[in-house]
Design a protein around this motif. Sequence first.
Motif, PDB file in Angstrom:
ATOM      1  N   GLY A   1       0.805  -1.217   0.000  1.00  0.00           N
ATOM      2  CA  GLY A   1       0.000   0.000   0.000  1.00  0.00           C
ATOM      3  C   GLY A   1       0.835   1.262   0.000  1.00  0.00           C
ATOM      4  N   SER A   2       2.029   1.175   0.557  1.00  0.00           N
ATOM      5  CA  SER A   2       2.922   2.337   0.628  1.00  0.00           C
ATOM      6  C   SER A   2       3.791   2.519  -0.612  1.00  0.00           C
ATOM      7  CB  SER A   2       3.844   2.213   1.849  1.00  0.00           C
ATOM      8  OG  SER A   2       3.093   2.196   3.035  1.00  0.00           O
ATOM      9  N   ASN A   3       3.958   1.455  -1.410  1.00  0.00           N
ATOM     10  CA  ASN A   3       4.939   1.510  -2.498  1.00  0.00           C
ATOM     11  C   ASN A   3       4.420   1.223  -3.902  1.00  0.00           C
ATOM     12  OD1 ASN A   3       7.416   2.053  -0.930  1.00  0.00           O
ATOM     13  ND2 ASN A   3       6.864   0.127   0.055  1.00  0.00           N
ATOM     14  N   TYR A   4       3.202   0.745  -4.052  1.00  0.00           N
ATOM     15  CA  TYR A   4       2.742   0.283  -5.367  1.00  0.00           C
ATOM     16  C   TYR A   4       2.798   1.368  -6.443  1.00  0.00           C
ATOM     17  CZ  TYR A   4      -1.700   2.706  -4.980  1.00  0.00           C
ATOM     18  OH  TYR A   4      -2.660   3.680  -4.890  1.00  0.00           O
ATOM     19  N   ARG A   5       2.669   2.620  -6.066  1.00  0.00           N
ATOM     20  CA  ARG A   5       2.682   3.705  -7.051  1.00  0.00           C
ATOM     21  C   ARG A   5       4.038   3.878  -7.725  1.00  0.00           C
ATOM     22  NH1 ARG A   5      -1.092   7.997  -6.759  1.00  0.00           N
ATOM     23  NH2 ARG A   5      -3.140   7.045  -6.917  1.00  0.00           N
ATOM     24  N   SER A   6       5.100   3.296  -7.145  1.00  0.00           N
ATOM     25  CA  SER A   6       6.424   3.373  -7.775  1.00  0.00           C
ATOM     26  C   SER A   6       6.624   2.229  -8.773  1.00  0.00           C
ATOM     27  CB  SER A   6       7.525   3.341  -6.710  1.00  0.00           C
ATOM     28  OG  SER A   6       7.542   2.087  -6.045  1.00  0.00           O
ATOM     29  N   TRP A   7       5.657   1.337  -8.874  1.00  0.00           N
ATOM     30  CA  TRP A   7       5.731   0.201  -9.791  1.00  0.00           C
ATOM     31  C   TRP A   7       5.313   0.622 -11.205  1.00  0.00           C
ATOM     32  CZ3 TRP A   7       2.705  -3.965  -6.522  1.00  0.00           C
ATOM     33  CH2 TRP A   7       3.379  -4.187  -5.318  1.00  0.00           C
ATOM     34  N   ALA A   8       5.383  -0.344 -12.123  1.00  0.00           N
ATOM     35  CA  ALA A   8       4.986  -0.091 -13.510  1.00  0.00           C
ATOM     36  C   ALA A   8       3.471   0.029 -13.628  1.00  0.00           C
ATOM     37  CB  ALA A   8       5.475  -1.228 -14.405  1.00  0.00           C
ATOM     38  N   ALA A   9       3.025   1.117 -14.233  1.00  0.00           N
ATOM     39  CA  ALA A   9       1.607   1.269 -14.545  1.00  0.00           C
ATOM     40  C   ALA A   9       1.301   0.365 -15.736  1.00  0.00           C
ATOM     41  CB  ALA A   9       1.292   2.720 -14.883  1.00  0.00           C
ATOM     42  N   THR A  10       0.170  -0.316 -15.711  1.00  0.00           N
ATOM     43  CA  THR A  10      -0.181  -1.216 -16.808  1.00  0.00           C
ATOM     44  C   THR A  10      -1.257  -0.629 -17.726  1.00  0.00           C
ATOM     45  OG1 THR A  10      -1.908  -2.391 -15.587  1.00  0.00           O
ATOM     46  CG2 THR A  10       0.361  -3.183 -15.328  1.00  0.00           C
ATOM     47  N   ALA A  11      -1.772   0.545 -17.340  1.00  0.00           N
ATOM     48  CA  ALA A  11      -2.818   1.194 -18.130  1.00  0.00           C
ATOM     49  C   ALA A  11      -2.596   2.701 -18.131  1.00  0.00           C
ATOM     50  CB  ALA A  11      -4.197   0.866 -17.548  1.00  0.00           C
ATOM     51  N   THR A  12      -3.171   3.355 -19.115  1.00  0.00           N
ATOM     52  CA  THR A  12      -3.043   4.802 -19.224  1.00  0.00           C
ATOM     53  C   THR A  12      -4.009   5.526 -18.296  1.00  0.00           C
ATOM     54  OG1 THR A  12      -4.607   4.802 -21.070  1.00  0.00           O
ATOM     55  CG2 THR A  12      -2.245   4.684 -21.603  1.00  0.00           C
ATOM     56  N   ARG A  13      -5.026   4.821 -17.825  1.00  0.00           N
ATOM     57  CA  ARG A  13      -6.014   5.375 -16.897  1.00  0.00           C
ATOM     58  C   ARG A  13      -6.856   4.230 -16.359  1.00  0.00           C
ATOM     59  NH1 ARG A  13     -10.957   4.807 -19.176  1.00  0.00           N
ATOM     60  NH2 ARG A  13     -11.112   4.913 -21.435  1.00  0.00           N
ATOM     61  N   PRO A  14      -7.633   4.462 -15.301  1.00  0.00           N
ATOM     62  CA  PRO A  14      -8.542   3.409 -14.835  1.00  0.00           C
ATOM     63  C   PRO A  14      -9.631   3.146 -15.881  1.00  0.00           C
ATOM     64  CG  PRO A  14      -8.332   5.173 -13.199  1.00  0.00           C
ATOM     65  CD  PRO A  14      -7.686   5.656 -14.464  1.00  0.00           C
ATOM     66  N   ALA A  15     -10.239   1.978 -15.783  1.00  0.00           N
ATOM     67  CA  ALA A  15     -11.345   1.623 -16.675  1.00  0.00           C
ATOM     68  C   ALA A  15     -12.250   0.630 -15.966  1.00  0.00           C
ATOM     69  CB  ALA A  15     -10.814   1.017 -17.977  1.00  0.00           C
ATOM     70  N   VAL A  16     -13.489   0.566 -16.424  1.00  0.00           N
ATOM     71  CA  VAL A  16     -14.438  -0.409 -15.897  1.00  0.00           C
ATOM     72  C   VAL A  16     -14.290  -1.675 -16.717  1.00  0.00           C
ATOM     73  CG1 VAL A  16     -16.859  -0.940 -15.442  1.00  0.00           C
ATOM     74  CG2 VAL A  16     -16.056   1.414 -15.233  1.00  0.00           C
ATOM     75  N   ALA A  17     -13.850  -2.744 -16.073  1.00  0.00           N
ATOM     76  CA  ALA A  17     -13.657  -4.010 -16.780  1.00  0.00           C
ATOM     77  C   ALA A  17     -14.800  -4.985 -16.526  1.00  0.00           C
ATOM     78  CB  ALA A  17     -12.337  -4.635 -16.367  1.00  0.00           C
ATOM     79  N   GLY A  18     -15.596  -4.753 -15.510  1.00  0.00           N
ATOM     80  CA  GLY A  18     -16.709  -5.647 -15.194  1.00  0.00           C
ATOM     81  C   GLY A  18     -16.525  -6.351 -13.873  1.00  0.00           C
ATOM     82  N   PRO A  19     -15.436  -7.111 -13.694  1.00  0.00           N
ATOM     83  CA  PRO A  19     -15.217  -7.756 -12.397  1.00  0.00           C
ATOM     84  C   PRO A  19     -14.959  -6.713 -11.298  1.00  0.00           C
ATOM     85  CG  PRO A  19     -13.849  -8.760 -14.094  1.00  0.00           C
ATOM     86  CD  PRO A  19     -14.447  -7.501 -14.673  1.00  0.00           C
ATOM     87  N   HIS A  20     -14.851  -7.150 -10.099  1.00  0.00           N
ATOM     88  CA  HIS A  20     -14.600  -6.266  -8.954  1.00  0.00           C
ATOM     89  C   HIS A  20     -15.732  -5.271  -8.749  1.00  0.00           C
ATOM     90  CE1 HIS A  20     -10.509  -7.683  -8.030  1.00  0.00           C
ATOM     91  NE2 HIS A  20     -10.423  -7.888  -9.330  1.00  0.00           N
ATOM     92  N   GLY A  21     -16.962  -5.741  -8.941  1.00  0.00           N
ATOM     93  CA  GLY A  21     -18.126  -4.912  -8.649  1.00  0.00           C
ATOM     94  C   GLY A  21     -18.276  -3.710  -9.558  1.00  0.00           C
ATOM     95  N   ASN A  22     -17.883  -3.822 -10.808  1.00  0.00           N
ATOM     96  CA  ASN A  22     -17.984  -2.734 -11.783  1.00  0.00           C
ATOM     97  C   ASN A  22     -17.272  -1.466 -11.324  1.00  0.00           C
ATOM     98  OD1 ASN A  22     -19.398  -4.383 -13.516  1.00  0.00           O
ATOM     99  ND2 ASN A  22     -21.386  -3.750 -12.724  1.00  0.00           N
ATOM    100  N   ARG A  23     -16.220  -1.635 -10.542  1.00  0.00           N
ATOM    101  CA  ARG A  23     -15.407  -0.498 -10.126  1.00  0.00           C
ATOM    102  C   ARG A  23     -14.463  -0.105 -11.260  1.00  0.00           C
ATOM    103  NH1 ARG A  23     -15.526  -3.826  -5.348  1.00  0.00           N
ATOM    104  NH2 ARG A  23     -16.196  -2.629  -3.521  1.00  0.00           N
ATOM    105  N   LEU A  24     -13.990   1.124 -11.207  1.00  0.00           N
ATOM    106  CA  LEU A  24     -12.908   1.548 -12.089  1.00  0.00           C
ATOM    107  C   LEU A  24     -11.633   0.964 -11.511  1.00  0.00           C
ATOM    108  CD1 LEU A  24     -13.896   5.291 -12.360  1.00  0.00           C
ATOM    109  CD2 LEU A  24     -14.114   3.598 -14.166  1.00  0.00           C
ATOM    110  N   LEU A  25     -10.843   0.282 -12.327  1.00  0.00           N
ATOM    111  CA  LEU A  25      -9.616  -0.368 -11.871  1.00  0.00           C
ATOM    112  C   LEU A  25      -8.400   0.210 -12.575  1.00  0.00           C
ATOM    113  CD1 LEU A  25     -10.762  -4.113 -11.964  1.00  0.00           C
ATOM    114  CD2 LEU A  25     -10.732  -2.584  -9.987  1.00  0.00           C
ATOM    115  N   ASN A  26      -7.299   0.300 -11.835  1.00  0.00           N
ATOM    116  CA  ASN A  26      -6.029   0.756 -12.394  1.00  0.00           C
ATOM    117  C   ASN A  26      -4.942  -0.116 -11.778  1.00  0.00           C
ATOM    118  OD1 ASN A  26      -4.421   2.391 -13.997  1.00  0.00           O
ATOM    119  ND2 ASN A  26      -4.121   3.908 -12.387  1.00  0.00           N
ATOM    120  N   THR A  27      -4.263  -0.925 -12.591  1.00  0.00           N
ATOM    121  CA  THR A  27      -3.336  -1.941 -12.098  1.00  0.00           C
ATOM    122  C   THR A  27      -1.884  -1.501 -12.222  1.00  0.00           C
ATOM    123  OG1 THR A  27      -4.910  -3.661 -12.760  1.00  0.00           O
ATOM    124  CG2 THR A  27      -2.645  -4.363 -12.349  1.00  0.00           C
TER     125      THR A  27
END
Length: 194
Positions: A63-89
């Motif tokens: 939780g303290s460090n994930y933002r220093s990792w590689a972004a896998t998307a250009t922005r969050p998006a609704v993919a369907g799983p995870h309760g139709n939340r916007l996800l950014n991995t």
Amino acid sequence: MIRKLAIAAAMTVATASVASAQDCTAITVEDAFDLDETQINVLYDCLQEKMATGYAKEGDDIGSNYRSWAATATRPAVAGPHGNRLLNTFANDVAAEQYLKFEEEGFEMPIGSVLAKESITVSIKKKAARPGPLFIMTKVGLDEAPDAGGWLYSGLQPNGKVMKVKQSFCHDCHVGWEAQDSLGYPLEEVRVTQ
């Protein structure tokens, strides 16, 4: 008199700033899938620091460090799983090279791979968005997680507290992507290209 007017003007600006900060999470759509790119970017810009600060609040290493990792998307998006939340991995150094290939079969993620998915919960009823959980997948291998394809599922609440996660609940969905080592990917239109 001039001093009173200056104070009144300053209070108006401060009140407008607070209202503006609150308005940035307002939504007008009837379904999270109806949010367009601009609306999603506004929500993410508004909430991203609150999410990062919240996930780190209890001192969790991911939780303290994930933002220093590689972004896998250009922005969050609704993919369907995870309760139709916007996800950014985000993918840690161990996971990034393989994950960012977005392969559909015939590979296995290396042990030590960690993926952290920020989420934004969109409440149609409340007409607002707010930080959701940070969903975490850690590749530990079959010896440690034989019933979950070698993955350990976990998460952090928006306040940084560890979530109680039932492994089978997560894996029962992720097994749908068994050919790609149980990985769901960001939507194609937002994937980072190498």
